[in-house]
Design a protein around this motif. Structure first.
Motif, PDB file in Angstrom:
ATOM      1  N   SER A 124     -19.924  17.657 -30.083  1.00  0.00           N
ATOM      2  CA  SER A 124     -18.789  16.804 -30.454  1.00  0.00           C
ATOM      3  C   SER A 124     -18.722  16.538 -31.951  1.00  0.00           C
ATOM      4  N   ALA A 159     -21.896  14.078 -24.131  1.00  0.00           N
ATOM      5  CA  ALA A 159     -20.485  13.927 -24.493  1.00  0.00           C
ATOM      6  C   ALA A 159     -20.307  12.607 -25.240  1.00  0.00           C
ATOM      7  N   ASP A 164     -11.434   9.566 -22.626  1.00  0.00           N
ATOM      8  CA  ASP A 164     -10.490  10.669 -22.529  1.00  0.00           C
ATOM      9  C   ASP A 164     -11.140  11.877 -21.838  1.00  0.00           C
ATOM     10  N   ASP A 166     -10.091  14.727 -21.000  1.00  0.00           N
ATOM     11  CA  ASP A 166      -9.797  16.054 -21.553  1.00  0.00           C
ATOM     12  C   ASP A 166     -10.722  16.387 -22.720  1.00  0.00           C
ATOM     13  N   ARG A 167     -10.989  15.375 -23.540  1.00  0.00           N
ATOM     14  CA  ARG A 167     -11.895  15.628 -24.672  1.00  0.00           C
ATOM     15  C   ARG A 167     -13.324  15.843 -24.192  1.00  0.00           C
ATOM     16  N   ARG A 169     -14.163  17.066 -21.308  1.00  0.00           N
ATOM     17  CA  ARG A 169     -14.170  18.402 -20.698  1.00  0.00           C
ATOM     18  C   ARG A 169     -14.302  19.496 -21.760  1.00  0.00           C
ATOM     19  N   LYS A 170     -13.616  19.317 -22.882  1.00  0.00           N
ATOM     20  CA  LYS A 170     -13.693  20.324 -23.951  1.00  0.00           C
ATOM     21  C   LYS A 170     -15.105  20.463 -24.502  1.00  0.00           C
ATOM     22  N   VAL A 171     -15.791  19.333 -24.609  1.00  0.00           N
ATOM     23  CA  VAL A 171     -17.183  19.360 -25.089  1.00  0.00           C
ATOM     24  C   VAL A 171     -18.045  20.171 -24.119  1.00  0.00           C
ATOM     25  N   ARG A 173     -17.056  22.371 -21.919  1.00  0.00           N
ATOM     26  CA  ARG A 173     -16.628  23.777 -21.882  1.00  0.00           C
ATOM     27  C   ARG A 173     -17.182  24.549 -23.084  1.00  0.00           C
ATOM     28  N   SER A 174     -17.195  23.895 -24.241  1.00  0.00           N
ATOM     29  CA  SER A 174     -17.752  24.548 -25.434  1.00  0.00           C
ATOM     30  C   SER A 174     -19.224  24.854 -25.239  1.00  0.00           C
ATOM     31  N   GLU A 177     -19.599  27.887 -23.061  1.00  0.00           N
ATOM     32  CA  GLU A 177     -19.273  29.139 -23.770  1.00  0.00           C
ATOM     33  C   GLU A 177     -20.419  29.557 -24.696  1.00  0.00           C
ATOM     34  N   GLU A 209     -17.413  22.075 -15.097  1.00  0.00           N
ATOM     35  CA  GLU A 209     -17.522  22.973 -16.254  1.00  0.00           C
ATOM     36  C   GLU A 209     -18.845  23.752 -16.267  1.00  0.00           C
TER      37      GLU A 209
END
Ligand SMILES: *Cc1c(COP(=O)(O)O)cnc(C)c1O
Length: 223
Positions: A124, A159, A164, A166-167, A169-171, A173-174, A177, A209
């Motif tokens: 993050s 995280a 939020d 969505d934010r 989740r992005k952490v 997901r990154s 990856e 995720e």
């Protein structure tokens, strides 16, 4: 609420998160984080069938370890100071917070057998968070090869404390990856198969995720 009841609720939620994401509950390890609670409560956790326990400080860990020994598998999830490595390293089963070369060097020196580690990543970008920056992870892991007692089983992150989803989740997901990129290198010292991510407030998103190890304190054993 009693630990057994909390565990049942969490297992149901894990089941639903797995259904939503086409995963299997048996691929997810629940780590009961006992850092806030007493020996009695920790015993209740073990009696409820929780096999993996997490502590984030040396003192708390040693207190619990000295009491329960190998009745649990021990996960060290907090910052580990290099000078304290020798006090705990042969007692912990998995370290979730490998975040610097000097720590790897000290662990390598102090253990007889390869140590299963997660490399902690600051996905993050928060100043307050420990961990390696995402773009530095690959060179960091490459350099760990010279330390024969360091075995990188995966990546870990926390995280940010935000509402939020969505934010958050992005952490996660990154991190997944990043894990994929390292895993495909097929390093023998760093198979990097696992993802330690998700706590009381975000473990369902983490599972969706790809989390394989979730670390749950307040909603499982209490705070
Ligand atoms: C405290 C802690 C947890 C558990 O936090 P809860 O929100 O109580 O589930 C998980 N991971 C780390 C690294 C922690 O320090």
């Amino acid at each position: 609420m009693e630990v057994a009841g909390n565990l049942k609720t969490i297992q149901e939620n894990i089941g639903h998160a797995c259904e939503r994401s086409g995963r299997k509950p048996e691929d997810i390890t629940v780590i009961g984080v006992t850092k806030y609670v007493t020996i009695e409560r920790t015993k209740e956790a073990i009696d409820s069938g929780i096999e993996n326990l997490g502590e984030n400080r040396n003192e708390g860990f040693l207190e619990k370890y000295n009491h329960f020994g190998n009745q649990a598998k021990w996960h060290f999830i907090g910052t580990l100071q290099s000078r304290k490595v020798k006090d705990v390293i042969d007692k912990i089963n998995v370290l979730h917070s490998l975040d610097r070369m000097s720590l790897a060097k000290e662990i390598n020196k102090r253990t007889a057998a390869p140590m299963d580690c997660f490399v902690q990543i600051n996905v993050s970008g928060e100043e307050s968070k420990h961990g390696i920056e995402p773009e530095e992870v690959l060179p960091f892991i490459e350099k760990l090869e010279k330390y024969h007692h360091i075995h990188v089983i995966g990546l870990m992150t926390m995280a940010p404390h935000i509402d939020d989803p969505d934010r958050i989740r992005k952490v996660f997901r990154s991190l997944a990856e990043l894990r994929d990129r390292i895993k495909e290198k097929k390093f023998s010292h760093a198979p990097c198969e696992y993802l330690s991510m998700g706590m009381s407030n975000d473990y369902e998103i983490a599972i969706e995720e790809g989390a394989t190890h979730i670390r749950i304190g307040s909603k499982l054993v209490g705070s």
